[in-house]
Design an enzyme around this catalytic site. Structure first.
Site, short mmCIF file in Angstrom:
data_model
loop_
_atom_site.label_atom_id
_atom_site.label_comp_id
_atom_site.label_asym_id
_atom_site.label_seq_id
_atom_site.Cartn_x
_atom_site.Cartn_y
_atom_site.Cartn_z
N GLU A 1 4.90 1.47 5.06
CA GLU A 1 4.88 0.88 3.72
C GLU A 1 6.31 0.79 3.18
O GLU A 1 7.12 1.65 3.48
CB GLU A 1 4.03 1.75 2.79
CG GLU A 1 3.99 1.25 1.36
CD GLU A 1 3.06 2.04 0.46
OE1 GLU A 1 2.53 3.08 0.89
OE2 GLU A 1 2.89 1.60 -0.70
N GLU B 1 -8.26 -8.40 -2.72
CA GLU B 1 -7.78 -7.82 -3.97
C GLU B 1 -6.89 -8.82 -4.67
O GLU B 1 -6.56 -9.87 -4.10
CB GLU B 1 -7.04 -6.49 -3.72
CG GLU B 1 -5.77 -6.63 -2.90
CD GLU B 1 -5.15 -5.26 -2.53
OE1 GLU B 1 -5.88 -4.27 -2.43
OE2 GLU B 1 -3.93 -5.23 -2.35
N HIS C 1 -0.30 -1.34 -4.30
CA HIS C 1 0.18 -2.19 -3.20
C HIS C 1 1.22 -3.18 -3.74
O HIS C 1 1.05 -3.75 -4.81
CB HIS C 1 -0.97 -3.01 -2.60
CG HIS C 1 -2.01 -2.18 -1.94
ND1 HIS C 1 -3.32 -2.58 -1.84
CD2 HIS C 1 -1.95 -0.97 -1.36
CE1 HIS C 1 -4.02 -1.65 -1.20
NE2 HIS C 1 -3.20 -0.66 -0.90
#
Lengths: 379, 290
Positions: free
Chosen positions: B99, B210, B248
């Site tokens: 990430e 999402e 995110h």
């Protein structure tokens, strides 16, 4: 990360984009001095990160140093969308505007590259132009560091419809593109880019946003951050390794995983409640994170009940339970807490919590409903 | 069958000597994944605690082991280069867990992967699992069950929650893929749906979307034209405020773009049922398959 207009203009200058003479001021005296130095007409512009400064009265165009001082006093005393104005930009505004255009480059996920957006309709909200009159917008893309010369030249020749402006517009396009790549910007826009009565092409206003993931390699950009503009709780959360966004409901949420955190907020709303925040505690087994998360939630006076929703995968429910026990020892938790533990070591986690005042629910849905009931009863 | 991954897939771990890399290598081995070695520059020639050979480069590792897939656990500032190195060495399937990779690095890497004809899953993702066969990534194996439903998701923990809801209803999975929560990811819903469409052992697909971007909207149109198998959707972020990143990097509503409403509407218009809750999603899938 966002920066101020005056900071964007400094970057534009670095990248060879013409900007009008300007000076930052934090007091009416400084505004007056700047206006006196420029002489004639100046624009006094509030430096806040929110949009709609003009509509809120945060931009005034005045002639003379006295008038500038008055405008500076008014703007420096105001708040725009709850953000107090602490700085203004005084901009020399001698030239007459002949035409206004929009020029922007964005990091565009749908093309996996950079999209140029150009429009002869400048000075207005580009999203409105895109929605209402999409034919007024020219778009083209770059999927590498190479500047798309041919398409840019075509667009530049259409923008002001004037042969003399092609090179300066192209130059501005190159400047924005290089800025985006070299400074890890996610958006760099000039709105409006104006052609004035002296035949110059000038960036009158601008905005630059940056990719947070790249700040580690852009220390000069990171130094432009204005802490006054940031939400105190969100900053504190970030320092503690939590991902947090404040909302205006009354059910505090503590969840592992961003997707599950959003699903939890949505379900609270679906069953008639209102989430107070987004909070992802992540996958860490460090009990301090849970303590910090509790502190963040309890700082919000609107929070009437707390919902902890954990699905243990790599995160173990017993680790989270230890964090909760630690929280009850270290801080006063004076509001009802509903918890749902599922997945890895859920049973061990639940057993650890048997002697606490926590309300345990078996399912996600039951936990949400119970938290809503608790919040309503607390009112 | 399953897609992308099975017991015969030979997998390399890039960053195998790091804390996360070592931990998840053990988890993957325990699940049955054929891990053939790892790469950590400067540590070539060593053996890991699990007895796996460590190489200095992917090139060398591929030459020695015949690996066709790799999984990346290296820190964000080195991860994009790790993906490049893998595809240049001829790896066909790269799964990037990391990430926080700068988005412009992903622009460069995305097009490089495409030019090499390789497939990238992630970054910022939990990985891929073909239940009962193998897994590449960080998801808990135990909640999965072999079966005939495919799952593609932009999320991590939420995917586990949904898989768990399916498994407890007796609905197993053929392959589950977390495509990642970043703005630019290697594979989209549209890239992966055709693989499930062609897979004889997949009967239906669950998509977990999402807020942010327009991938769900594009996927809805794509399903109408190209996918015959039943598809079910779930979209989160209806309560997310404009302009805020919801964990995110890619989960952000910008102006009127990227909202949950727009995505739900697009799926609805394409005839893809959109569930309001996870239980409803799992119940709908079960009803359709019975």
């Amino acid at each position: 990360m966002k920066i101020h207009e005056y900071q964007a203009k400094e970057l534009f200058g670095e990248y060879g984009i013409a900007v009008p003479p300007h000076r930052v001021a934090t007091t009416p005296d400084e505004v007056q001095a700047a206006a006196a130095a420029f002489g004639g007409t100046v624009a006094v512009k509030a430096q806040v990160h929110v949009g709609g400064r003009g509509k809120a009265g945060g931009i005034k165009v005045v002639t003379g140093a006295e008038a500038a001082r008055t405008a500076g006093e008014a703007i420096l005393g105001m708040s725009i969308k709850d953000i107090p104005v602490k700085k203004v930009l005084v901009v020399e505004s001698h030239a007459e505007i002949v035409r206004e255009a929009y020029l922007g480059v964005i990091l565009d996920r749908s093309v996996k590259g950079v999209t140029f957006i150009c429009s002869a309709a400048g000075g207005v909200d580009i999203e409105e132009v895109a929605a209402n009159t999409p034919e007024k917008i020219i778009r083209f893309h770059a999927t590498s560091r190479d500047f798309p010369e041919a398409e840019a030249r075509m667009a530049a020749s259409q923008l002001f419809g004037d042969e003399q402006t092609v090179e300066p517009v192209l130059n501005a396009m190159r400047g924005l593109f290089n800025l985006l790549w070299e400074k890890d910007a996610s958006l760099a826009e000039i709105n409006p880019l104006v052609q004035n009565d002296r035949g110059e092409v000038v960036a009158l206003d601008g905005k630059v946003n940056f990719d947070d993931n790249a700040l580690y390699r852009q220390p000069e950009v990171a130094a432009l951050r204005d802490l006054d503009e940031e939400d105190v709780n969100e900053l504190e959360a970030k320092e503690k390794g939590l991902s947090f966004v404040q909302l205006d409901g009354d059910i505090g949420c503590m969840v592992n995983g961003a997707g599950l955190a959003m699903a939890t907020m949505d379900m609270i709303q679906l069953f008639g409640g209102a989430p107070a925040n987004f909070l992802d505690v992540g996958g860490s087994s460090n009990p301090d994170k849970v303590v910090h998360a509790f502190q963040l939630l309890l700082q919000n006076p609107r929070v009437k009940a707390i919902l902890i929703n954990i699905f243990g995968g790599i995160t173990r429910c017993d680790d989270i339970a230890h964090g909760i026990l630690e929280s009850y020892k270290r801080i006063e938790i004076n509001r009802p807490v509903v918890i749902r533990l599922s997945g890895t070591n859920a049973e061990e986690g639940r057993q650890l919590l048997t002697d606490t005042p926590l309300l345990t629910a078996d399912t996600f849905e039951a936990a949400v409903k119970q938290a809503i009931t608790c919040a309503k009863e607390a009112k | 069958m399953s897609i992308l991954l099975d017991k015969s897939t030979k997998v390399l771990v890039q960053g195998i000597t790091g804390r996360d890399g070592a931990f998840h290598t053990r988890q993957m081995l325990d699940y049955g994944t054929q891990i053939v070695g790892g790469v950590t520059p400067g540590k070539g020639g060593q053996l890991t605690d699990d007895g796996l050979p460590v190489f200095n480069s992917v090139q060398e590792a591929v030459g020695e082991t015949g690996a066709t897939a790799s999984v990346i656990y290296v820190p964000a500032r080195f991860a994009a280069a790790a993906v490049s190195e893998a595809v240049e060495a001829g790896i066909g399937l790269v799964v990037c867990i990391t990430e926080g990779i700068p988005v412009l690095d992903m622009v460069t890497v995305y097009h490089q992967v495409a030019a090499q004809g390789a497939r990238l899953i992630g970054p910022n993702c939990p990985g891929i699992i073909s239940p009962g066969k193998a897994k590449i990534g960080i998801m808990p194996g135990a909640i999965h069950e072999p079966g005939r439903v495919g799952v593609i998701s932009r999320s991590g923990t939420l995917t586990y929650e949904i898989v768990h809801a399916l498994t407890t209803r007796g609905i197993g999975q053929s392959t589950c893929i977390g495509i990642g929560g970043d703005p630019i990811v290697g594979s989209s819903f549209r890239d992966l749906l055709p693989l499930f469409e062609d897979d004889d052992e997949t009967d239906a697909v669950v998509l977990v979307g999402e807020i942010g971007g327009d991938e769900e909207e594009r996927t809805a149109a794509f399903i109408q034209d190209h996918i015959r198998k039943p598809v079910f959707a779930y979209v989160v972020g209806q309560t997310a405020p404009e302009g805020k990143r919801m964990g995110h990097a890619g989960a952000i509503v910008s102006g009127n773009a990227g909202t949950a409403e727009s995505k739900i509407k697009a799926f609805g218009a394409a005839g893809v049922p959109v569930a309001g809750t996870i239980d409803e999603l799992a119940d709908t899938v079960r009803a359709k398959l019975e």
